[in-house]
Design an enzyme around this catalytic site. Sequence first.
Site, PDB file in Angstrom:
ATOM      1  N   ARG A 121      31.800  38.020  46.812  1.00 28.79           N
ATOM      2  CA  ARG A 121      32.625  36.862  46.447  1.00 28.79           C
ATOM      3  C   ARG A 121      33.621  36.484  47.537  1.00 28.79           C
ATOM      4  NH1 ARG A 121      31.914  39.926  41.834  1.00 28.79           N
ATOM      5  NH2 ARG A 121      33.909  40.894  42.213  1.00 28.79           N
ATOM      6  N   GLU A 152      37.854  50.954  42.138  1.00 24.58           N
ATOM      7  CA  GLU A 152      38.485  51.421  40.905  1.00 24.58           C
ATOM      8  C   GLU A 152      37.558  52.316  40.102  1.00 24.58           C
ATOM      9  OE1 GLU A 152      37.495  46.986  40.301  1.00 24.58           O
ATOM     10  OE2 GLU A 152      38.080  48.296  41.931  1.00 24.58           O
TER      11      GLU A 152
END
Length: 190
Positions: A78, A115
């Site tokens: 992205r 994460e």
Amino acid sequence: MNPSTSAADSQASRIEDTLLNRLKSLIRDVPDFPSPGILFRDITPLMADPAGLALSVELMATPFRSSDIDIVVGAESRGFIFGTAVARALNTGFVPVRKPGRLPADTISQEYELEYGTDTLQVHADAICNGQRVLIVDDLIATGGTLVACRDLITRLGGTVAGISVLVELEELQGRQLLEPDAVHSVLKY
């Protein structure tokens, strides 16, 4: 303070809040993706909306218009979408940072933490010239790992990080702290 200045500032603030709320309304929450307990902020509806996409790019580029940016870097995938659009808005070129094995010439690599795991990014070894001022662009800051990896790659090639611009910042994950002292601009904060 001049009363008319105060009124104009207040009106500008209301307009900005309205625009930011419009962008937030275009972002879909997807619970438990990519794994249980993760709330994924899906920007694909925003990207499908012409006005939302244009506003996002403008708000990401504007703070860096007078920063003498030489090149924009964006990480797969992205970061490519927003990075190329911001590069166009700033009249600069674009450098892709990719996953291993996807760039055809000599590369340098940087491992980083996500994460929910680890990954590696690569950039062409000749993509950034010594002393170039680089703006890093991505869709989001979560834990900051991807952006730190991009910063490390840029620094290893002799570039200077002039700033970091993202559409979304997930504040509770405190990724911004890993990026200090770099100038970080986020359009939307959650």
